[in-house]
Design a protein around this motif. Structure first.
Motif, PDB file in Angstrom:
ATOM      1  N   SER A  57      56.446  48.340  49.817  1.00 14.98           N
ATOM      2  CA  SER A  57      55.273  47.590  49.385  1.00 14.98           C
ATOM      3  C   SER A  57      54.041  48.122  50.107  1.00 14.98           C
ATOM      4  CB  SER A  57      55.452  46.091  49.674  1.00 14.98           C
ATOM      5  OG  SER A  57      55.573  45.869  51.070  1.00 14.98           O
ATOM      6  N   PHE A  58      52.895  47.573  49.785  1.00 20.81           N
ATOM      7  CA  PHE A  58      51.668  47.952  50.463  1.00 20.81           C
ATOM      8  C   PHE A  58      50.745  46.749  50.526  1.00 20.81           C
ATOM      9  CE2 PHE A  58      50.657  48.655  45.987  1.00 20.81           C
ATOM     10  CZ  PHE A  58      49.414  48.041  45.874  1.00 20.81           C
ATOM     11  N   SER A  59      49.737  46.828  51.387  1.00 20.56           N
ATOM     12  CA  SER A  59      48.687  45.820  51.466  1.00 20.56           C
ATOM     13  C   SER A  59      47.356  46.546  51.568  1.00 20.56           C
ATOM     14  CB  SER A  59      48.889  44.895  52.672  1.00 20.56           C
ATOM     15  OG  SER A  59      48.863  45.644  53.878  1.00 20.56           O
ATOM     16  N   LEU A  60      46.284  45.850  51.260  1.00 18.87           N
ATOM     17  CA  LEU A  60      44.966  46.464  51.292  1.00 18.87           C
ATOM     18  C   LEU A  60      44.388  46.420  52.703  1.00 18.87           C
ATOM     19  CD1 LEU A  60      43.311  44.962  48.070  1.00 18.87           C
ATOM     20  CD2 LEU A  60      44.370  47.209  48.341  1.00 18.87           C
ATOM     21  N   THR A  61      43.757  47.511  53.091  1.00 22.42           N
ATOM     22  CA  THR A  61      42.983  47.514  54.327  1.00 22.42           C
ATOM     23  C   THR A  61      41.662  46.782  54.059  1.00 22.42           C
ATOM     24  OG1 THR A  61      41.830  49.557  53.803  1.00 22.42           O
ATOM     25  CG2 THR A  61      43.966  49.753  54.919  1.00 22.42           C
ATOM     26  N   PRO A  62      40.898  46.437  55.085  1.00 22.29           N
ATOM     27  CA  PRO A  62      39.575  45.833  54.841  1.00 22.29           C
ATOM     28  C   PRO A  62      38.707  46.687  53.925  1.00 22.29           C
ATOM     29  CG  PRO A  62      40.185  45.546  57.136  1.00 22.29           C
ATOM     30  CD  PRO A  62      41.237  46.429  56.529  1.00 22.29           C
ATOM     31  N   ALA A  63      38.766  48.010  54.105  1.00 15.94           N
ATOM     32  CA  ALA A  63      38.002  48.898  53.225  1.00 15.94           C
ATOM     33  C   ALA A  63      38.524  48.820  51.793  1.00 15.94           C
ATOM     34  CB  ALA A  63      38.079  50.337  53.745  1.00 15.94           C
ATOM     35  N   GLY A  64      39.847  48.704  51.653  1.00 14.23           N
ATOM     36  CA  GLY A  64      40.431  48.577  50.324  1.00 14.23           C
ATOM     37  C   GLY A  64      40.026  47.287  49.645  1.00 14.23           C
ATOM     38  N   GLU A  65      39.955  46.191  50.389  1.00 14.59           N
ATOM     39  CA  GLU A  65      39.536  44.914  49.823  1.00 14.59           C
ATOM     40  C   GLU A  65      38.091  44.988  49.353  1.00 14.59           C
ATOM     41  OE1 GLU A  65      40.256  42.085  52.889  1.00 14.59           O
ATOM     42  OE2 GLU A  65      42.426  42.000  52.549  1.00 14.59           O
ATOM     43  N   LEU A  66      37.235  45.636  50.137  1.00 12.86           N
ATOM     44  CA  LEU A  66      35.838  45.796  49.739  1.00 12.86           C
ATOM     45  C   LEU A  66      35.722  46.642  48.478  1.00 12.86           C
ATOM     46  CD1 LEU A  66      32.792  45.506  50.255  1.00 12.86           C
ATOM     47  CD2 LEU A  66      32.946  47.532  51.730  1.00 12.86           C
ATOM     48  N   LEU A  67      36.477  47.749  48.430  1.00 16.94           N
ATOM     49  CA  LEU A  67      36.406  48.621  47.265  1.00 16.94           C
ATOM     50  C   LEU A  67      36.933  47.912  46.021  1.00 16.94           C
ATOM     51  CD1 LEU A  67      35.704  51.385  46.163  1.00 16.94           C
ATOM     52  CD2 LEU A  67      38.026  52.140  46.693  1.00 16.94           C
ATOM     53  N   LEU A  68      37.966  47.096  46.165  1.00 15.85           N
ATOM     54  CA  LEU A  68      38.487  46.345  45.020  1.00 15.85           C
ATOM     55  C   LEU A  68      37.423  45.399  44.490  1.00 15.85           C
ATOM     56  CD1 LEU A  68      40.731  45.351  43.138  1.00 15.85           C
ATOM     57  CD2 LEU A  68      41.456  43.786  44.960  1.00 15.85           C
ATOM     58  N   ARG A  69      36.800  44.667  45.376  1.00 23.19           N
ATOM     59  CA  ARG A  69      35.805  43.674  44.956  1.00 23.19           C
ATOM     60  C   ARG A  69      34.582  44.341  44.312  1.00 23.19           C
ATOM     61  NH1 ARG A  69      35.667  41.433  49.360  1.00 23.19           N
ATOM     62  NH2 ARG A  69      33.821  42.360  50.308  1.00 23.19           N
ATOM     63  N   GLU A  70      34.013  45.325  44.994  1.00 25.83           N
ATOM     64  CA  GLU A  70      32.810  45.972  44.482  1.00 25.83           C
ATOM     65  C   GLU A  70      33.132  46.947  43.346  1.00 25.83           C
ATOM     66  OE1 GLU A  70      29.805  45.150  45.405  1.00 25.83           O
ATOM     67  OE2 GLU A  70      30.507  43.740  46.934  1.00 25.83           O
ATOM     68  N   GLY A  71      34.314  47.549  43.409  1.00 22.28           N
ATOM     69  CA  GLY A  71      34.692  48.500  42.363  1.00 22.28           C
ATOM     70  C   GLY A  71      34.844  47.848  41.012  1.00 22.28           C
ATOM     71  N   LYS A  72      35.369  46.615  40.979  1.00 24.74           N
ATOM     72  CA  LYS A  72      35.507  45.896  39.711  1.00 24.74           C
ATOM     73  C   LYS A  72      34.145  45.664  39.079  1.00 24.74           C
ATOM     74  CE  LYS A  72      38.436  42.453  39.596  1.00 24.74           C
ATOM     75  NZ  LYS A  72      39.184  41.240  40.011  1.00 24.74           N
ATOM     76  N   ILE A  73      33.145  45.336  39.882  1.00 24.63           N
ATOM     77  CA  ILE A  73      31.794  45.147  39.365  1.00 24.63           C
ATOM     78  C   ILE A  73      31.254  46.455  38.809  1.00 24.63           C
ATOM     79  CG2 ILE A  73      29.424  44.540  39.995  1.00 24.63           C
ATOM     80  CD1 ILE A  73      30.588  42.688  42.131  1.00 24.63           C
ATOM     81  N   LEU A  74      31.491  47.551  39.534  1.00 22.34           N
ATOM     82  CA  LEU A  74      31.028  48.864  39.098  1.00 22.34           C
ATOM     83  C   LEU A  74      31.662  49.261  37.765  1.00 22.34           C
ATOM     84  CD1 LEU A  74      29.454  51.462  39.623  1.00 22.34           C
ATOM     85  CD2 LEU A  74      31.389  52.283  40.968  1.00 22.34           C
ATOM     86  N   ILE A  75      32.962  49.023  37.622  1.00 20.27           N
ATOM     87  CA  ILE A  75      33.662  49.368  36.386  1.00 20.27           C
ATOM     88  C   ILE A  75      33.115  48.546  35.215  1.00 20.27           C
ATOM     89  CG2 ILE A  75      35.879  49.235  35.190  1.00 20.27           C
ATOM     90  CD1 ILE A  75      35.669  51.604  37.068  1.00 20.27           C
ATOM     91  N   GLU A  76      32.890  47.247  35.443  1.00 20.79           N
ATOM     92  CA  GLU A  76      32.352  46.396  34.375  1.00 20.79           C
ATOM     93  C   GLU A  76      30.985  46.898  33.919  1.00 20.79           C
ATOM     94  OE1 GLU A  76      32.318  42.488  35.951  1.00 20.79           O
ATOM     95  OE2 GLU A  76      34.499  42.224  35.856  1.00 20.79           O
ATOM     96  N   ARG A  77      30.152  47.276  34.877  1.00 23.19           N
ATOM     97  CA  ARG A  77      28.825  47.787  34.518  1.00 23.19           C
ATOM     98  C   ARG A  77      28.914  49.120  33.782  1.00 23.19           C
ATOM     99  NH1 ARG A  77      25.508  46.463  40.143  1.00 23.19           N
ATOM    100  NH2 ARG A  77      25.341  44.193  39.809  1.00 23.19           N
ATOM    101  N   ALA A  78      29.827  49.961  34.223  1.00 23.00           N
ATOM    102  CA  ALA A  78      29.994  51.259  33.565  1.00 23.00           C
ATOM    103  C   ALA A  78      30.469  51.082  32.120  1.00 23.00           C
ATOM    104  CB  ALA A  78      30.988  52.113  34.352  1.00 23.00           C
ATOM    105  N   ASP A  79      31.406  50.151  31.907  1.00 25.79           N
ATOM    106  CA  ASP A  79      31.904  49.896  30.554  1.00 25.79           C
ATOM    107  C   ASP A  79      30.794  49.366  29.659  1.00 25.79           C
ATOM    108  OD1 ASP A  79      34.410  50.738  31.276  1.00 25.79           O
ATOM    109  OD2 ASP A  79      35.219  48.720  31.597  1.00 25.79           O
ATOM    110  N   LEU A  80      29.961  48.443  30.196  1.00 21.41           N
ATOM    111  CA  LEU A  80      28.860  47.898  29.413  1.00 21.41           C
ATOM    112  C   LEU A  80      27.840  48.981  29.098  1.00 21.41           C
ATOM    113  CD1 LEU A  80      27.412  45.537  28.114  1.00 21.41           C
ATOM    114  CD2 LEU A  80      26.424  44.976  30.339  1.00 21.41           C
ATOM    115  N   LEU A  81      27.573  49.859  30.063  1.00 22.16           N
ATOM    116  CA  LEU A  81      26.641  50.961  29.831  1.00 22.16           C
ATOM    117  C   LEU A  81      27.145  51.863  28.718  1.00 22.16           C
ATOM    118  CD1 LEU A  81      24.170  52.651  30.576  1.00 22.16           C
ATOM    119  CD2 LEU A  81      25.544  53.754  32.354  1.00 22.16           C
TER     120      LEU A  81
END
Length: 306
Positions: A57-81
């Motif tokens: 198994s695996f778990s997210l590092t603090p950096a991974g948690e940040l990238l997950l949270r902010e990355g989802k927003i980035l992907i949504e914006r990219a798809d809308l663009l």
């Protein structure tokens, strides 16, 4: 992160959300080693570990948690663009049914933003009752209905909430209740009421009638009106008071006042209705997104002013 690519970011988000590399790889139609390489490449590019890997198994590092949270927003914006860019190549007419008393502060800014990005698109507006909008959607003469969704589910129509609005009591400046800053439900008991037509606005009657019964308010219907203009005119003439949504403030003359009511019926949900078969239409999807954005901005501005 100027060189960050979206494909490995999507892969990382899928793995992080699934919590399992194998399941994420299957969902992305990749092999497990290929997905692992993409995530490792992302870590190398970022210069930080994103996953704490165990034997199974695996778990997210603090950096991974940040990238997950902010990355989802980035992907949504990219798809809308991407949707917006593709939509600019199409010359399309969008036919919208709307209710003026519900959509003030929402429809105009949404249209302005939409036409700036999609100058080739044409927007046609139709002032209709909710029943007329639903009927026109089903017949194919409307593309989007912007109103309060009917209480009963309508087959093949999906509603996307744009904004929620609270209720107000409209009254003339000569009304005996004018001196009260905030009205209570019992203040409405035995008052003369101006309401929308029961035939054309059955859901309004159902919502108001149910709340009146709950609060043990005896309704005295003074006038039934076919729309917001005639309803406000009746209130202005002193025929009675009316329950309206807060956005009606944009449409009323100075001789009519809106009073706060506490407690009040459940907030009114303003939504964009569209046939299921049109949900993949990129131009319509972008317009609905602009409506949602306008609804959020309008709500923020009203709360800021309040």
């Amino acid at each position: 992160m100027p060189s960050l690519e979206l494909r490995p970011l999507r892969s990382f988000i899928a793995a992080a959300e699934d919590g399992n590399i194998s399941r994420a790889a299957a969902r992305l139609h990749l092999t497990q080693p290929a997905l692992s390489r993409q995530i490792k490449g992302l870590e190398d590019e970022m210069g930080v570990p994103l996953l704490e890997r165990g034997a199974h198994s695996f778990s997210l590092t603090p950096a991974g948690e940040l990238l997950l949270r902010e990355g989802k927003i980035l992907i949504e914006r990219a798809d809308l663009l991407e949707q917006r860019v593709r939509a600019t190549a199409k010359a399309q007419t969008i036919r919208i049914g709307y209710s003026p008393s519900l959509t003030a502060g929402i429809l105009s800014p949404a249209m302005e933003a939409f036409t700036q990005v999609h100058p080739k698109a044409r927007v046609e507006l139709f002032d209709l009752t909710t029943n007329e909008m639903v009927d026109s959607l089903q017949k194919g003469s409307l593309d989007i209905a912007l109103t309060v969704p009917p209480l009963k589910d309508i087959p093949d129509i999906t509603w996307t909430t744009v904004q929620q609005q609270s209720w107000r009591v409209a009254m003339s400046r000569q009304h005996p209740l004018l001196g009260k800053k905030v009205l209570e439900p019992q203040d409405l008991n035995e008052q003369r009421l101006v309401v929308y037509s029961q035939k054309e606005y059955p859901d309004y009657w159902a919502a108001i009638g149910g709340w009146f019964r709950q609060q043990k308010i005896n309704a005295r219907i003074a006038s039934e009106c076919d729309g917001i203009t005639s309803l406000i005119s009746a209130v202005d003439a002193g025929l009675g008071i009316a329950l309206v949504v807060e956005h009606t403030a944009c449409l009323i003359p100075e001789r009519v006042v809106l009073k706060t009511l506490k407690p009040q019926p459940e907030p009114v949900s303003i939504a964009a209705g569209m046939l299921d078969r049109l949900k993949h239409d990129k131009v319509l999807a972008v317009f609905v997104e602009e409506l949602k954005r306008a609804g959020t901005m309008d709500l923020h501005l009203r709360h800021t002013k309040g």
